[in-house]
Design a protein around this motif. Structure first.
Motif, PDB file in Angstrom:
ATOM      1  N   ASP A 285       0.813  -1.216   0.000  1.00  0.00           N
ATOM      2  CA  ASP A 285       0.000   0.000   0.000  1.00  0.00           C
ATOM      3  C   ASP A 285       0.850   1.272   0.000  1.00  0.00           C
ATOM      4  O   ASP A 285       0.331   2.367  -0.208  1.00  0.00           O
ATOM      5  CB  ASP A 285      -0.915   0.008   1.234  1.00  0.00           C
ATOM      6  N   LEU A 286       2.144   1.139   0.222  1.00  0.00           N
ATOM      7  CA  LEU A 286       3.009   2.318   0.241  1.00  0.00           C
ATOM      8  C   LEU A 286       3.231   2.869  -1.173  1.00  0.00           C
ATOM      9  O   LEU A 286       3.276   2.103  -2.139  1.00  0.00           O
ATOM     10  CB  LEU A 286       4.373   1.960   0.830  1.00  0.00           C
ATOM     11  N   PRO A 287       3.386   4.188  -1.305  1.00  0.00           N
ATOM     12  CA  PRO A 287       3.794   4.751  -2.601  1.00  0.00           C
ATOM     13  C   PRO A 287       5.120   4.131  -3.027  1.00  0.00           C
ATOM     14  O   PRO A 287       5.950   3.767  -2.178  1.00  0.00           O
ATOM     15  CB  PRO A 287       3.953   6.245  -2.305  1.00  0.00           C
ATOM     16  N   ARG A 288       5.345   4.017  -4.333  1.00  0.00           N
ATOM     17  CA  ARG A 288       6.532   3.314  -4.816  1.00  0.00           C
ATOM     18  C   ARG A 288       7.824   3.901  -4.251  1.00  0.00           C
ATOM     19  O   ARG A 288       8.736   3.161  -3.867  1.00  0.00           O
ATOM     20  CB  ARG A 288       6.597   3.326  -6.343  1.00  0.00           C
ATOM     21  N   ALA A 289       7.925   5.227  -4.178  1.00  0.00           N
ATOM     22  CA  ALA A 289       9.164   5.840  -3.695  1.00  0.00           C
ATOM     23  C   ALA A 289       9.447   5.438  -2.244  1.00  0.00           C
ATOM     24  O   ALA A 289      10.590   5.117  -1.890  1.00  0.00           O
ATOM     25  CB  ALA A 289       9.084   7.360  -3.817  1.00  0.00           C
ATOM     26  N   GLU A 290       8.406   5.430  -1.417  1.00  0.00           N
ATOM     27  CA  GLU A 290       8.595   5.032  -0.010  1.00  0.00           C
ATOM     28  C   GLU A 290       8.951   3.559   0.085  1.00  0.00           C
ATOM     29  O   GLU A 290       9.803   3.155   0.899  1.00  0.00           O
ATOM     30  CB  GLU A 290       7.320   5.309   0.793  1.00  0.00           C
ATOM     31  N   ARG A 291       8.293   2.758  -0.721  1.00  0.00           N
ATOM     32  CA  ARG A 291       8.553   1.315  -0.677  1.00  0.00           C
ATOM     33  C   ARG A 291       9.964   1.006  -1.176  1.00  0.00           C
ATOM     34  O   ARG A 291      10.647   0.140  -0.635  1.00  0.00           O
ATOM     35  CB  ARG A 291       7.498   0.601  -1.526  1.00  0.00           C
ATOM     36  N   ALA A 292      10.408   1.729  -2.215  1.00  0.00           N
ATOM     37  CA  ALA A 292      11.758   1.534  -2.732  1.00  0.00           C
ATOM     38  C   ALA A 292      12.800   1.943  -1.693  1.00  0.00           C
ATOM     39  O   ALA A 292      13.833   1.273  -1.534  1.00  0.00           O
ATOM     40  CB  ALA A 292      11.951   2.332  -4.020  1.00  0.00           C
ATOM     41  N   ALA A 293      12.526   3.025  -0.972  1.00  0.00           N
ATOM     42  CA  ALA A 293      13.453   3.457   0.080  1.00  0.00           C
ATOM     43  C   ALA A 293      13.520   2.418   1.194  1.00  0.00           C
ATOM     44  O   ALA A 293      14.600   2.125   1.737  1.00  0.00           O
ATOM     45  CB  ALA A 293      13.014   4.806   0.636  1.00  0.00           C
ATOM     46  N   LEU A 294      12.367   1.834   1.541  1.00  0.00           N
ATOM     47  CA  LEU A 294      12.325   0.787   2.547  1.00  0.00           C
ATOM     48  C   LEU A 294      13.090  -0.444   2.068  1.00  0.00           C
ATOM     49  O   LEU A 294      13.828  -1.074   2.832  1.00  0.00           O
ATOM     50  CB  LEU A 294      10.873   0.439   2.866  1.00  0.00           C
ATOM     51  N   ALA A 295      12.934  -0.777   0.792  1.00  0.00           N
ATOM     52  CA  ALA A 295      13.671  -1.909   0.219  1.00  0.00           C
ATOM     53  C   ALA A 295      15.176  -1.680   0.347  1.00  0.00           C
ATOM     54  O   ALA A 295      15.932  -2.600   0.689  1.00  0.00           O
ATOM     55  CB  ALA A 295      13.281  -2.114  -1.240  1.00  0.00           C
ATOM     56  N   ASP A 296      15.618  -0.461   0.078  1.00  0.00           N
ATOM     57  CA  ASP A 296      17.041  -0.147   0.199  1.00  0.00           C
ATOM     58  C   ASP A 296      17.527  -0.345   1.636  1.00  0.00           C
ATOM     59  O   ASP A 296      18.609  -0.900   1.874  1.00  0.00           O
ATOM     60  CB  ASP A 296      17.305   1.295  -0.249  1.00  0.00           C
ATOM     61  N   GLU A 297      16.723   0.116   2.598  1.00  0.00           N
ATOM     62  CA  GLU A 297      17.100  -0.039   4.008  1.00  0.00           C
ATOM     63  C   GLU A 297      17.220  -1.511   4.392  1.00  0.00           C
ATOM     64  O   GLU A 297      18.152  -1.913   5.103  1.00  0.00           O
ATOM     65  CB  GLU A 297      16.070   0.647   4.901  1.00  0.00           C
ATOM     66  N   LEU A 298      16.257  -2.301   3.928  1.00  0.00           N
ATOM     67  CA  LEU A 298      16.276  -3.726   4.273  1.00  0.00           C
ATOM     68  C   LEU A 298      17.445  -4.440   3.599  1.00  0.00           C
ATOM     69  O   LEU A 298      18.055  -5.334   4.187  1.00  0.00           O
ATOM     70  CB  LEU A 298      14.949  -4.376   3.887  1.00  0.00           C
ATOM     71  N   ARG A 299      17.783  -4.034   2.389  1.00  0.00           N
ATOM     72  CA  ARG A 299      18.947  -4.640   1.722  1.00  0.00           C
ATOM     73  C   ARG A 299      20.232  -4.313   2.484  1.00  0.00           C
ATOM     74  O   ARG A 299      21.145  -5.137   2.548  1.00  0.00           O
ATOM     75  CB  ARG A 299      19.042  -4.161   0.271  1.00  0.00           C
ATOM     76  N   GLN A 300      20.314  -3.125   3.060  1.00  0.00           N
ATOM     77  CA  GLN A 300      21.494  -2.761   3.837  1.00  0.00           C
ATOM     78  C   GLN A 300      21.641  -3.658   5.069  1.00  0.00           C
ATOM     79  O   GLN A 300      22.748  -3.890   5.548  1.00  0.00           O
ATOM     80  CB  GLN A 300      21.412  -1.294   4.252  1.00  0.00           C
ATOM     81  N   VAL A 301      20.508  -4.146   5.567  1.00  0.00           N
ATOM     82  CA  VAL A 301      20.548  -5.075   6.704  1.00  0.00           C
ATOM     83  C   VAL A 301      20.951  -6.476   6.238  1.00  0.00           C
ATOM     84  O   VAL A 301      21.736  -7.168   6.897  1.00  0.00           O
ATOM     85  CB  VAL A 301      19.159  -5.130   7.397  1.00  0.00           C
ATOM     86  N   LEU A 302      20.433  -6.896   5.093  1.00  0.00           N
ATOM     87  CA  LEU A 302      20.618  -8.271   4.625  1.00  0.00           C
ATOM     88  C   LEU A 302      21.939  -8.518   3.901  1.00  0.00           C
ATOM     89  O   LEU A 302      22.556  -9.576   4.055  1.00  0.00           O
ATOM     90  CB  LEU A 302      19.455  -8.650   3.698  1.00  0.00           C
ATOM     91  N   THR A 303      22.369  -7.561   3.108  1.00  0.00           N
ATOM     92  CA  THR A 303      23.544  -7.773   2.264  1.00  0.00           C
ATOM     93  C   THR A 303      24.802  -8.146   3.036  1.00  0.00           C
ATOM     94  O   THR A 303      25.530  -9.070   2.623  1.00  0.00           O
ATOM     95  CB  THR A 303      23.802  -6.542   1.384  1.00  0.00           C
TER      96      THR A 303
END
Length: 202
Positions: free
Chosen positions: A41-59
Motif C-alpha cells: 500500500d506504500l507509494p513506490r518511492a517510499e517502498r523503494a526506500a524501505l527496500a534499500d534499508e532492508l537490503r542494507q541489513v541483509l547484504t
C-alpha cells in the motif's frame, strides 16, 4: 540464484511492535537470511526506500530481499501472487504463491512456490481450509519447484513438521512481527529448521 531456504520473514509494518527495519534487523541477527517485503500500500518511492534499508541489513550477511509484486524495486527478486502476471517478468529469482495443485500446474519459469495456508492463520482468514502437514506433503510431491510453507507457523514443532513434509523453507509473518524479541523467535525457528535438515529428514 538459489531460492529461499530456512526461515523466511514476511513484513507487516502494522503488526510490528517496533519500526519495521528494527524488527527485520533483529530477525536477521537471529539467523534469518530471507525477507519478503510486502507493504504494497506504500507509494513506490517510499517502498523503494524501505527496500534499500532492508537490503542494507541483509547484504552484509549474504541475505536476500524478495519484493512482493512484479516490480523488484531496484533488486532482482520478486514474489508474485497466484493471480498473475503470467508469464512472470524475467529476473534473477521468481517466486509464486500457490494454494492447490492447479495453481502449481501453472508454474513455468518460477524458481520456487509458497504454499499456504499450512495452519489456520489470523493474517488471511479467507484462505483455507488449512493444508496441514499431510496436505502440504502431498502438494510438495506435485510441485515442479522447491516449496516454502506459509500460514500460521509459530512454533519449532510446526517448523519441524513442515520440513519433514518436504518444505525447503518456512515463511513466518506474525510470529516475528508481533514478537517482543524477534531475534530470539527467529533463532528458535531457524534452529528448528537446521536441526531437522541436518538430521537428513528432507
Amino acid at each position: 540464484m538459489i531460492g529461499p531456504t530456512g526461515l523466511v520473514v514476511l513484513t507487516d509494518r502494522r503488526a510490528a511492535r517496533r519500526p519495521l527495519v528494527e524488527v527485520v534487523a533483529a530477525a536477521v541477527a537471529g539467523g534469518t537470511r530471507w525477507v519478503v517485503l510486502r507493504e504494497r500500500d506504500l507509494p513506490r518511492a517510499e517502498r523503494a526506500a524501505l527496500a534499500d534499508e532492508l537490503r542494507q541489513v541483509l547484504t552484509p550477511v549474504g541475505g536476500t530481499l524478495v519484493v512482493a509484486g512484479p516490480d523488484p524495486l531496484g533488486g532482482d527478486a520478486v514474489h508474485l501472487p497466484a493471480a498473475g502476471p503470467y508469464p512472470p517478468p524475467r529476473l534473477g529469482l521468481i517466486g509464486r504463491s500457490c494454494h492447490d495443485e492447479a495453481e502449481l500446474g501453472r508454474l513455468t519459469v518460477e524458481d520456487y512456490a509458497v504454499l499456504s495456508p499450512v495452519y489456520p492463520t489470523p493474517t488471511k482468514p479467507g484462505y483455507g481450509p488449512p493444508l496441514l502437514p499431510s496436505g502440504l506433503a502431498t502438494l510438495i510431491k506435485a510441485s515442479p519447484v522447491p516449496v516454502v510453507a506459509l500460514g500460521g507457523i509459530e512454533t519449532s514443532g510446526q517448523v519441524r513438521d513442515c520440513v519433514t513434509a518436504g518444505a525447503a523453507g518456512v515463511a513466518v509473518l506474525g510470529a516475528i512481527m508481533r514478537a517482543e524479541d524477534p531475534g530470539a523467535v527467529a533463532a528458535a525457528l531457524q534452529g528448528a529448521f537446521d536441526t531437522v535438515s541436518s538430521a537428513g529428514v528432507r
